[in-house]
Design a protein around this motif. Sequence first.
Motif, mmCIF file in Angstrom:
data_model
loop_
_atom_site.group_PDB
_atom_site.id
_atom_site.type_symbol
_atom_site.label_atom_id
_atom_site.label_comp_id
_atom_site.label_asym_id
_atom_site.label_seq_id
_atom_site.Cartn_x
_atom_site.Cartn_y
_atom_site.Cartn_z
ATOM 1 N N TYR A 110 2.365 -3.795 5.346
ATOM 2 C CA TYR A 110 2.233 -3.506 3.914
ATOM 3 C C TYR A 110 3.399 -2.665 3.403
ATOM 4 C CZ TYR A 110 0.687 -1.208 -0.342
ATOM 5 O OH TYR A 110 0.616 -0.715 -1.609
ATOM 6 N N GLN A 111 3.994 -3.133 2.330
ATOM 7 C CA GLN A 111 5.017 -2.348 1.631
ATOM 8 C C GLN A 111 4.583 -2.262 0.181
ATOM 9 O OE1 GLN A 111 7.693 -0.826 2.818
ATOM 10 N NE2 GLN A 111 7.447 -1.574 4.916
ATOM 11 N N PRO A 112 4.383 -1.063 -0.327
ATOM 12 C CA PRO A 112 3.914 -0.943 -1.714
ATOM 13 C C PRO A 112 4.909 -1.536 -2.693
ATOM 14 C CG PRO A 112 4.582 1.190 -0.824
ATOM 15 C CD PRO A 112 4.603 0.219 0.308
ATOM 16 N N THR B 199 1.448 -8.893 1.180
ATOM 17 C CA THR B 199 0.276 -8.041 1.349
ATOM 18 C C THR B 199 0.305 -6.872 0.373
ATOM 19 O OG1 THR B 199 0.390 -6.164 2.863
ATOM 20 C CG2 THR B 199 1.074 -8.261 3.745
ATOM 21 N N ASN B 200 -0.732 -6.843 -0.427
ATOM 22 C CA ASN B 200 -0.859 -5.767 -1.410
ATOM 23 C C ASN B 200 -2.160 -5.004 -1.176
ATOM 24 O OD1 ASN B 200 -2.768 -7.569 -2.256
ATOM 25 N ND2 ASN B 200 -1.565 -8.313 -3.976
ATOM 26 N N ALA C 14 -3.483 2.088 10.100
ATOM 27 C CA ALA C 14 -3.315 1.101 11.163
ATOM 28 C C ALA C 14 -3.218 -0.306 10.589
ATOM 29 C CB ALA C 14 -4.470 1.195 12.147
ATOM 30 N N MET C 15 -4.124 -0.596 9.654
ATOM 31 C CA MET C 15 -4.126 -1.928 9.063
ATOM 32 C C MET C 15 -2.870 -2.167 8.223
ATOM 33 S SD MET C 15 -5.654 -4.792 8.798
ATOM 34 C CE MET C 15 -7.390 -4.621 9.270
ATOM 35 N N ALA C 16 -2.462 -1.144 7.517
ATOM 36 C CA ALA C 16 -1.249 -1.275 6.700
ATOM 37 C C ALA C 16 -0.061 -1.599 7.596
ATOM 38 C CB ALA C 16 -0.990 0.026 5.931
ATOM 39 N N LEU D 165 13.206 -2.301 1.896
ATOM 40 C CA LEU D 165 13.584 -3.362 0.957
ATOM 41 C C LEU D 165 12.616 -4.531 0.977
ATOM 42 C CD1 LEU D 165 17.451 -3.351 1.383
ATOM 43 C CD2 LEU D 165 16.082 -2.415 -0.470
ATOM 44 N N GLN D 166 11.630 -4.462 1.846
ATOM 45 C CA GLN D 166 10.661 -5.545 1.913
ATOM 46 C C GLN D 166 9.606 -5.467 0.816
ATOM 47 O OE1 GLN D 166 9.016 -6.705 5.629
ATOM 48 N NE2 GLN D 166 10.866 -6.232 6.771
ATOM 49 N N GLY D 167 9.577 -4.375 0.087
ATOM 50 C CA GLY D 167 8.557 -4.212 -0.949
ATOM 51 C C GLY D 167 8.847 -5.003 -2.204
ATOM 52 N N GLY D 168 9.956 -5.738 -2.227
ATOM 53 C CA GLY D 168 10.268 -6.498 -3.422
ATOM 54 C C GLY D 168 11.169 -5.751 -4.379
ATOM 55 N N ARG D 169 11.726 -4.660 -3.902
ATOM 56 C CA ARG D 169 12.579 -3.847 -4.770
ATOM 57 C C ARG D 169 13.816 -4.606 -5.226
ATOM 58 N NH1 ARG D 169 12.797 1.596 -5.747
ATOM 59 N NH2 ARG D 169 11.167 1.988 -4.218
#
Lengths: 336, 336
Positions: free
Chosen positions: B47-49, B4-5, B40-42, A113-117
């Motif tokens: 990062y959440q798409p 983060t995108n 690793a960086m994600a 849910l952290q993706g902005g959904r």
Amino acid sequence: MSNTNLKKLSEELGLSISSVSKALRDSYEISAATKKRVLAMAEKMNYQPNPFASSLRRKKSITIAVVIPEIANNFFALAIDGIQLVAQQKGYHVLTYLTHENFKNEESTIKHLQGGRVDGVLISLCRDTDDIQHLVSLHETGVPLVFFDRVPERMECPTVTTDDYESGFKATEHLIQAGCKKVACLSLSNYLSITHKRMKGYEDALKKHQIKVDPKLIIQCTNDNGTNLQLIKKLLSRKDRPDGIFATVEKLAISSYYVCNDIKLKIPEQIRIISFSNLRTASLLAPSLSTITQPAFEIGKESASLLFRMIEKKTFGNRIDKIVLKSSLVQRNSSK
Amino acid sequence: MSNTNLKKLSEELGLSISSVSKALRDSYEISAATKKRVLAMAEKMNYQPNPFASSLRRKKSITIAVVIPEIANNFFALAIDGIQLVAQQKGYHVLTYLTHENFKNEESTIKHLQGGRVDGVLISLCRDTDDIQHLVSLHETGVPLVFFDRVPERMECPTVTTDDYESGFKATEHLIQAGCKKVACLSLSNYLSITHKRMKGYEDALKKHQIKVDPKLIIQCTNDNGTNLQLIKKLLSRKDRPDGIFATVEKLAISSYYVCNDIKLKIPEQIRIISFSNLRTASLLAPSLSTITQPAFEIGKESASLLFRMIEKKTFGNRIDKIVLKSSLVQRNSSK
DNA sequence: AAAAACCTTGAAAACGTTTTCGTAATCCGG
DNA sequence: CCGGATTACGAAAACGTTTTCAAGGTTTTT
């Protein structure tokens, strides 16, 4: 497929995409006549805006998430009902997630849910949630978050709960006043704030009436019904078995009824029972079940309302609401 | 916010956006070493798409909708449970909509779903849905659609139902064999296929036993509990009152119990009752309630599975599945 | 009659992904 | 060492909206 988009609409109308968009959103920049034309054509071509394009651009999803342990549960079903009512009024969509009382599920759900959904999250913790890092993390990304009923103990956050301590106290005192000398407590979880509070009420009621708290009468139940039945059966088969049961959740009362039927214990003659419950058939049971009934529907409504206040930033800066509703104790024959 | 995108990620990594995207999706175009770095960086940057960008581009929402009349209802709660189980396995999100048995709500909900918000829809119609144009229209936009339990009568579409005719027949015959001469039928709706079938079973069972179908014994109930109580009370207060009740939905049986308590009618001595029900406390009621129990959880599972087969196009071209599960009749004391 | 104000519209960028296509760089057999 | 295949990556378009800004046209003001 859902094929008509702004481009087609604008081509059909001989207008630009932006004008059509603005017309549909009733912008002041567009003349009344044009708006009328656009609306008519949109209707005719059965235009439905693409929610993803819109959400992407506006950074709003018009969606909230509800995360609960289970749905086949009268309390949560009613709470969802209340939540949906408010969400529908606000024109919001509701995503539902079940954790099945499994921490890992809760964790991964929250992470997704952290993706902005969603624009906000309503959650009732699962029975073995102790670590709340995932929720802190969600909160830190700026997603409004409201806990209801099963709230974390050590986190500054908006909550909607009921008067669990008082209810636990009253329920226990009620059993004592009905004549119980040895009241057992069936608990759901070691971690949840609500069971802590309910049990504290239970203990304080015992103390008030000069009854010693007996750890053997406090049963930590599991998430498996079969195991619970065994635990309760063992409890009720003891020579020094209790003469009263305070069940902190509905299903444990139901299990107790089954066990009593099984081992031929008479309710309330041999054992009195009272339970937290939203069972609509409580008064039709044999015998009718005394309950502490939480205003589940209102809890849902209040939680959702609070969440929307946060989403709409109508709530003061960093103010943290803690709403507490009252449960009602209904005496019936199981505790006579 | 969820900041983060791909762009930030790619800048941090010194790679292009496309490479990062491909690495995250485990594309063959990217070397193993790079993938590892990216992952690793994600992870590090949490990062959440963005689901909307993804859905917009891929024209897939990874979301299904469930449209039901109500949630505070054992049958639907269990069905949802089954649906959620399958959806979770498939990694899909579930949007829930309640129609509250209101056709207008159903219509507008379905209309909103035409914008591509979901990849498929599961629906159980509301009690007064007669016109199904909104569903035909949704179907025409290409959205996979599965009906469960409350399915439309005149539409070629995939459905998951139970053996309603047989169940209605058996339930009625059971009452007759228990000694009933005048069996009433409490119906929920004029329009729903399930009530038609259940009632047809009821009528045919009567006919088989040379009992005339008496329209006065068939009560069309409403969506209001108070009204239903009155209707049932009126029915049971008549001089020529029935000696058996076949309730086509759970809540009507509950209401009947209340009325019997109210006017002091003994169950089963003066009136026998059997009902469609998923009440977990059926056997604990006074008296225990004989039920036809639908496999609600399985219905949910089957419906969702069918829907996903359609979404994944694994189902044959235009083949239309009609899955029928069996309900089970459980005799208890209310029909002894 | 020129200037200012207003009204209505359109061009284009932006939201964050995915995906197609192009292109260096490396590899390999002959 | 040359030609073709393969590997690893990047540029850019596309998804369908929303929104900012510019601009043409009309009306009002001075």
